[in-house]
Structures are given as C-alpha cells and as structure tokens.
Scaffold this active site. Structure first.
Site, PDB file in Angstrom:
ATOM      1  CE1 TYR A 102      -4.340  -1.408   0.575  1.00 17.55           C
ATOM      2  CE2 TYR A 102      -3.063  -3.014   1.827  1.00 17.55           C
ATOM      3  CZ  TYR A 102      -4.247  -2.633   1.200  1.00 17.55           C
ATOM      4  OH  TYR A 102      -5.312  -3.495   1.186  1.00 17.55           O
ATOM      5  CE1 TYR A 141      -2.607  -6.915   3.946  1.00 19.36           C
ATOM      6  CE2 TYR A 141      -3.066  -6.466   1.627  1.00 19.36           C
ATOM      7  CZ  TYR A 141      -3.422  -6.383   2.978  1.00 19.36           C
ATOM      8  OH  TYR A 141      -4.603  -5.788   3.327  1.00 19.36           O
ATOM      9  NE  ARG A 151      -7.398  -9.660   4.351  1.00 18.66           N
ATOM     10  CZ  ARG A 151      -8.261  -8.708   3.958  1.00 18.66           C
ATOM     11  NH1 ARG A 151      -8.078  -7.471   4.326  1.00 18.66           N
ATOM     12  NH2 ARG A 151      -9.311  -9.020   3.217  1.00 18.66           N
ATOM     13  CG  HIS A 154      -8.325  -7.313  -0.169  1.00 15.55           C
ATOM     14  ND1 HIS A 154      -7.154  -7.905   0.244  1.00 15.55           N
ATOM     15  CD2 HIS A 154      -8.406  -6.127   0.496  1.00 15.55           C
ATOM     16  CE1 HIS A 154      -6.550  -7.110   1.112  1.00 15.55           C
ATOM     17  NE2 HIS A 154      -7.288  -6.016   1.275  1.00 15.55           N
ATOM     18  CG  HIS A 156      -9.762  -1.950   1.127  1.00 13.38           C
ATOM     19  ND1 HIS A 156     -10.112  -2.523   2.327  1.00 13.38           N
ATOM     20  CD2 HIS A 156      -8.462  -2.293   0.920  1.00 13.38           C
ATOM     21  CE1 HIS A 156      -9.082  -3.168   2.833  1.00 13.38           C
ATOM     22  NE2 HIS A 156      -8.067  -3.058   1.993  1.00 13.38           N
TER      23      HIS A 156
END
Length: 231
Positions: A102, A141, A151, A154, A156
């Site tokens: 991120y 990740y 995770r 995906h 958000h």
C-alpha cells in the site's frame, strides 16, 4: 399526519425537570479544543472535497508511466434490497499494488512501491447503479499476527450516499484465490453464503481483448442477500 403529535410529545419530554437537570450536568463547562489535523490518522485515502472528475476511476492513466501488474476492469451495479438501482452514489476504491504494497506510512512490509501507482480511485454510480474502474490486480500480503494467515487479493470499496451517515465499506475478492479460506478478515464472516457474495466473477464480455480481464462485482445494499460490510 403523525408529525405534530410526535413533535409535541418530544417537546413535552424536553420540559421535564429530569431533562433540565441532565442538561445542566452535561453542558460543557470549558471551550472546545481544536485537534491539529496531523494528529488525526486517516485509515482510508483522502480524496479532497472536489467534484468527481472524468478519469478518476482510471488507476492506469498516468502521464509519466504505466503501473506494473495485470491490468483489469472492475465493474458492476449497486442496488438496494429490492433490486432498484442506487444512482449517484460515490464509490471510492483503494488497494495494494501488484506486489501487495500500500501507499501508506503504516505499510512497512519489505515489498516494492510502484512509483506509477497510487492505488486510489473514485467514481459515481450511473442511472442504473453501474460503476467501472480500470486498475491492476492487487497482490496478497501477510497478516503479521499469524505466519499462515495472508490477506487474499482484494479491493476496498467505500460507498457513500447523500449524507455523511450513509456510508459503508466492503471488499471485493477474486475467484479461485486459494488464500480466501485462510484470510483472517473473510473468515470472521460466519455465513458461507455471505462470504461468497464478496467474490467477484469473470466477465469476458467486459474484457478488453489482449489487454485486460474484467471482473463483475455487484453490490446489494441491505436485505437477505446484502453484500457483507465492515463494521
């Protein structure tokens, strides 16, 4: 027809001795303290207060370079529990890059940052509740609390209505991802059918030949078939 009696009832409640006593107790005695903005940690991207512009939903369009990773199209419809389209809703998207990183100070994983990918975008739903994003498929990740928990890939998605209180956040997963069954967020949803509603599906009709695979993710607001949301 029911407005006047309700208002009169509330007004009577406000004039009771108990209410007047409570008001004296709870009224602030000191001036408000303004918290500096640097002390407030935003857990989601901040897009500003400007109007949504053409191209805000295209995370691949940059004048200085092309993001690394598999290019994809993400689209779908937002409807209420009766199947009626939710038009004019603001959808904000944020995600990790192709390496699972991120653009956020709290992401300290030893993965590379893509200088050509911000991982954020936004759009408004159309008259039929439809929306579209162009982006890259995010990487998985690790979940630091457990070595075998990762995770899954995906996105958000935040959906906002016409008021500040009309907001929900959900996540979109990808079909066939083996990490879904070990995802520490997804597995907190006890209903298997509800978990399946977070998984998008391949949509070859919306794909761009030789360039991008498309995934369809319809979002249902409320009802028995509602898309799970974060609380």
């Amino acid at each position: 027809m029911y407005t006047e009696p309700w208002n009169i009832h509330i007004a009577d409640e406000f004039t009771t001795p108990a209410f007047r006593h409570a008001a004296k107790v709870w009224v602030p005695k000191k001036p408000l303290v303004i918290v500096p903005s640097r002390m407030i940690d935003a857990s989601a991207p901040v897009y500003g207060y400007g109007e949504v512009q053409e191209g805000d939903n295209d995370l691949l369009s940059r004048p200085d370079g092309v993001p690394m990773g598999e290019q994809i199209i993400v689209h779908g419809r937002v409807t209420d529990s009766w199947g009626r389209p939710a038009s004019g809703m603001l959808i904000e998207l944020w995600q990790a890059n192709a390496a699972g990183k991120y653009v956020h100070a709290h992401d300290r994983t030893p993965k590379p940052i893509d200088p050509y990918f911000t991982g954020t975008g936004r759009t408004l739903t159309g008259a039929d509740g439809e929306y579209t994003f162009r982006t890259i498929k995010p990487g998985a990740y690790p979940w630091t609390q457990h070595r075998e928990a990762w995770r899954a890939q995906h996105l958000h998605l935040s959906l906002s209505g016409r008021g500040l209180s009309e907001r929900l956040v959900t996540q979109m997963l990808f079909p066939g991802d083996p990490l879904i069954d070990r995802d520490p967020i997804v597995t907190t949803i006890p209903d298997e059918k509800a978990r399946e509603r977070l998984i998008s599906r391949l949509d070859w009709e919306a794909a761009i030949d030789q360039i991008a695979i498309a995934y369809r993710f319809d979002i249902v607001l409320g009802g028995m078939n509602a898309t799970p949301v974060e609380h």
